[in-house]
Motif scaffolding. Sequence first.
Motif, PDB file in Angstrom:
ATOM      1  N   ILE A 120       0.877  -1.169   0.000  1.00 63.62           N
ATOM      2  CA  ILE A 120       0.000   0.000   0.000  1.00 63.62           C
ATOM      3  C   ILE A 120       0.915   1.219   0.000  1.00 63.62           C
ATOM      4  N   GLU A 121       0.940   1.899  -1.134  1.00 65.04           N
ATOM      5  CA  GLU A 121       1.925   2.945  -1.356  1.00 65.04           C
ATOM      6  C   GLU A 121       1.567   4.218  -0.591  1.00 65.04           C
ATOM      7  N   ASN A 122       2.596   5.034  -0.387  1.00 68.85           N
ATOM      8  CA  ASN A 122       2.405   6.298   0.316  1.00 68.85           C
ATOM      9  C   ASN A 122       1.343   7.135  -0.406  1.00 68.85           C
ATOM     10  N   GLY A 123       0.354   7.597   0.334  1.00 66.72           N
ATOM     11  CA  GLY A 123      -0.722   8.382  -0.250  1.00 66.72           C
ATOM     12  C   GLY A 123      -1.947   7.568  -0.603  1.00 66.72           C
ATOM     13  N   MET A 124      -1.831   6.242  -0.614  1.00 65.80           N
ATOM     14  CA  MET A 124      -2.976   5.386  -0.909  1.00 65.80           C
ATOM     15  C   MET A 124      -3.783   5.171   0.369  1.00 65.80           C
ATOM     16  N   LYS A 125      -5.083   5.456   0.334  1.00 63.31           N
ATOM     17  CA  LYS A 125      -5.907   5.386   1.535  1.00 63.31           C
ATOM     18  C   LYS A 125      -6.849   4.195   1.488  1.00 63.31           C
ATOM     19  N   PRO A 126      -7.040   3.506   2.615  1.00 59.29           N
ATOM     20  CA  PRO A 126      -7.996   2.391   2.654  1.00 59.29           C
ATOM     21  C   PRO A 126      -9.427   2.909   2.626  1.00 59.29           C
ATOM     22  N   SER A 127     -10.380   1.995   2.368  1.00 61.52           N
ATOM     23  CA  SER A 127     -11.798   2.371   2.356  1.00 61.52           C
ATOM     24  C   SER A 127     -12.336   2.576   3.757  1.00 61.52           C
ATOM     25  N   GLY A 128     -11.740   1.897   4.740  1.00 63.77           N
ATOM     26  CA  GLY A 128     -12.204   2.012   6.112  1.00 63.77           C
ATOM     27  C   GLY A 128     -11.354   1.188   7.047  1.00 63.77           C
ATOM     28  N   ILE A 129     -11.736   1.200   8.330  1.00 65.36           N
ATOM     29  CA  ILE A 129     -10.986   0.516   9.380  1.00 65.36           C
ATOM     30  C   ILE A 129     -11.955  -0.313  10.227  1.00 65.36           C
ATOM     31  N   VAL A 130     -11.509  -1.473  10.686  1.00 67.00           N
ATOM     32  CA  VAL A 130     -12.254  -2.223  11.693  1.00 67.00           C
ATOM     33  C   VAL A 130     -11.983  -1.527  13.025  1.00 67.00           C
ATOM     34  N   ILE A 131     -13.018  -0.890  13.611  1.00 66.38           N
ATOM     35  CA  ILE A 131     -12.793  -0.057  14.793  1.00 66.38           C
ATOM     36  C   ILE A 131     -13.097  -0.784  16.101  1.00 66.38           C
ATOM     37  N   SER A 132     -13.845  -1.899  16.014  1.00 71.44           N
ATOM     38  CA  SER A 132     -14.160  -2.631  17.242  1.00 71.44           C
ATOM     39  C   SER A 132     -14.608  -4.044  16.891  1.00 71.44           C
ATOM     40  N   LEU A 133     -14.429  -4.963  17.859  1.00 74.93           N
ATOM     41  CA  LEU A 133     -14.838  -6.347  17.672  1.00 74.93           C
ATOM     42  C   LEU A 133     -15.997  -6.669  18.614  1.00 74.93           C
ATOM     43  N   TYR A 134     -16.775  -7.632  18.246  1.00 77.05           N
ATOM     44  CA  TYR A 134     -17.930  -8.026  19.055  1.00 77.05           C
ATOM     45  C   TYR A 134     -17.493  -8.408  20.464  1.00 77.05           C
ATOM     46  N   GLN A 135     -18.170  -7.847  21.456  1.00 79.21           N
ATOM     47  CA  GLN A 135     -17.913  -8.084  22.878  1.00 79.21           C
ATOM     48  C   GLN A 135     -16.454  -7.794  23.255  1.00 79.21           C
ATOM     49  N   ASN A 136     -15.861  -6.832  22.532  1.00 79.86           N
ATOM     50  CA  ASN A 136     -14.505  -6.373  22.816  1.00 79.86           C
ATOM     51  C   ASN A 136     -13.466  -7.496  22.791  1.00 79.86           C
ATOM     52  N   ARG A 137     -13.674  -8.451  21.922  1.00 79.43           N
ATOM     53  CA  ARG A 137     -12.692  -9.530  21.785  1.00 79.43           C
ATOM     54  C   ARG A 137     -11.372  -9.004  21.239  1.00 79.43           C
ATOM     55  N   GLU A 138     -10.325  -9.782  21.445  1.00 72.26           N
ATOM     56  CA  GLU A 138      -9.014  -9.427  20.905  1.00 72.26           C
ATOM     57  C   GLU A 138      -8.889  -9.849  19.447  1.00 72.26           C
ATOM     58  N   MET A 139      -9.465 -11.017  19.120  1.00 72.63           N
ATOM     59  CA  MET A 139      -9.380 -11.554  17.771  1.00 72.63           C
ATOM     60  C   MET A 139     -10.731 -12.152  17.374  1.00 72.63           C
ATOM     61  N   VAL A 140     -11.029 -12.141  16.083  1.00 70.71           N
ATOM     62  CA  VAL A 140     -12.235 -12.776  15.573  1.00 70.71           C
ATOM     63  C   VAL A 140     -11.900 -13.522  14.291  1.00 70.71           C
ATOM     64  N   GLY A 141     -12.887 -14.336  13.850  1.00 71.76           N
ATOM     65  CA  GLY A 141     -12.729 -15.087  12.611  1.00 71.76           C
ATOM     66  C   GLY A 141     -14.041 -15.127  11.859  1.00 71.76           C
ATOM     67  N   ALA A 142     -14.212 -16.135  11.024  1.00 71.64           N
ATOM     68  CA  ALA A 142     -15.404 -16.252  10.191  1.00 71.64           C
ATOM     69  C   ALA A 142     -16.669 -16.317  11.044  1.00 71.64           C
ATOM     70  N   ASP A 143     -17.721 -15.637  10.583  1.00 66.82           N
ATOM     71  CA  ASP A 143     -19.051 -15.585  11.202  1.00 66.82           C
ATOM     72  C   ASP A 143     -19.105 -14.691  12.437  1.00 66.82           C
ATOM     73  N   ASP A 144     -18.009 -14.058  12.808  1.00 68.41           N
ATOM     74  CA  ASP A 144     -18.018 -13.134  13.940  1.00 68.41           C
ATOM     75  C   ASP A 144     -18.453 -11.742  13.482  1.00 68.41           C
ATOM     76  N   ILE A 145     -18.850 -10.923  14.458  1.00 67.27           N
ATOM     77  CA  ILE A 145     -19.314  -9.560  14.204  1.00 67.27           C
ATOM     78  C   ILE A 145     -18.183  -8.564  14.475  1.00 67.27           C
ATOM     79  N   VAL A 146     -18.067  -7.575  13.593  1.00 68.60           N
ATOM     80  CA  VAL A 146     -17.115  -6.485  13.804  1.00 68.60           C
ATOM     81  C   VAL A 146     -17.823  -5.170  13.476  1.00 68.60           C
ATOM     82  N   TYR A 147     -17.169  -4.070  13.818  1.00 67.35           N
ATOM     83  CA  TYR A 147     -17.712  -2.740  13.558  1.00 67.35           C
ATOM     84  C   TYR A 147     -16.675  -1.935  12.780  1.00 67.35           C
ATOM     85  N   THR A 148     -17.152  -1.147  11.824  1.00 64.86           N
ATOM     86  CA  THR A 148     -16.244  -0.386  10.975  1.00 64.86           C
ATOM     87  C   THR A 148     -16.616   1.091  11.002  1.00 64.86           C
ATOM     88  N   ASP A 149     -15.702   1.917  10.486  1.00 54.72           N
ATOM     89  CA  ASP A 149     -15.979   3.352  10.389  1.00 54.72           C
ATOM     90  C   ASP A 149     -16.551   3.730   9.029  1.00 54.72           C
TER      91      ASP A 149
END
Length: 333
Positions: A120-149
Motif C-alpha cells: 500500500i503505497e504512500n498516499g494510498m488510503k484504505p476504504s475504512g478501518i475495523v474499529i471494534s470487535l464483538y464483545q470487545n474480543r481481541e481476535m475474531v474469525g469467520a461468522d463473527d461480528i465487527v464494527y467499521t468506520d
Amino acid sequence: MRKYLGLAALLFICLTTTAPFAAAQEQPTIYTIVPGDTLWGLSQRFLRDPYYWPNLWANNQTVGNPHFIYPGQKVRIYSDRIEIEPFPALPKAEQPKPQEPREEPQAATFAVNGSEGFLIENGMKPSGIVISLYQNREMVGADDIVYTDIGRVNGGNPGDRFLIYKKIGPVSHPITNVILGQQVMPLGELQLSEVEEKASKAIVTRSFLEISAGSFLMPYQERKLTVPLRAADRDLTGYIVQTQTGNQALAVNDVVFLDLGKAQGVQPGNMLYIVRDVVPDQRYTQVKIDKLPVEVVGALVVVSTGMNSSTAVIVKSVDTVYRGDRVEMKKSR
C-alpha cells in the motif's frame, strides 16, 4: 546483442487462451539434441526466432540451467513452440506404452489465489478501518461480528463487501533506502449488515488469519484470478524490494514485491527475468572489459500492480533468488 539474449522478451507469450481446432491436431516433429545445440540455436532453427528461447526455458521444467541441455534429449517441435522431454530417459523396457502425440495449448494464463498481498503505497488510503470487535474480543474469525468506520456519509450500504488486510511494516528500497510503502497481508472478507451515519456493523464472511481491531478495508474483488500473460511493450529494469514471507532466500512459487508499477508501464501478466551481473576477471584480458552478458537466474510473473510497485510470483529459478536481485523486461523484438 548477445548480451541481451537472456533478457529478450517473449514474442509468443501473449497468446489467446483457446487454440484453433486445426492446431490442436498438429503432430510434432521429434528432434534429438546433439552436441553443440543450445536453446538459442533451437529457437532460431525451428521457430526462426532466437529471442523465443527464454520462453522455451521458462515453460520447460525439465531444463534447470538455461545453458544446459544434453545430447540425447528429445524435443517436440510444433509450429509455435518447442517442448523438451525429460532427461535421462527411462530404459526402453521401463518406458510406458507410446501414446499418439497431441497438441497441448501453450500456457497463456497464470492463476493466483489472492494470498499474495501487496504494497500500500504512500498516499494510498484504505476504504475504512475495523474499529471494534464483538464483545470487545481481541481476535475474531469467520461468522463473527465487527464494527467499521464506514457509514452512509462515505457511501456505505448494507450488503457492501470488503477485503480485510493488516499492515506488516514499511518497505524500503534495497538500493536507495527510500520507503516505498507498507507491506500488507490479506486476513479475510466481510459484509456490511447495518449501516449508520458514520459507522457500520459487519459480519466476517471468510477469514484466512485472525482479525483484530485496526485492520483496514479495501473494496472487494475476486481473490482467485486467472492472469493472462502479456508480451512486454517496453524495456524496464527494477528490483525485488521485499518478499511476502520476509525470507531473504527465495525459490519457485515465492511471492515478491517489485519497485515497478503502472507508472512504469508494468502490467499483470508481464514476465520479467531475474538477472545478475557477471564481473570480468581482468587478469586474463588484454583490453579492458566493462561488463559481461548478465546471468539469468530466474523468471517471475507480475500478478497485480500498484502505481509504483507490483506483486509477482517466481515461476522459474536455477539458483537461489534474493531480495535486492535485479529484474529486467525486454520489449518483444
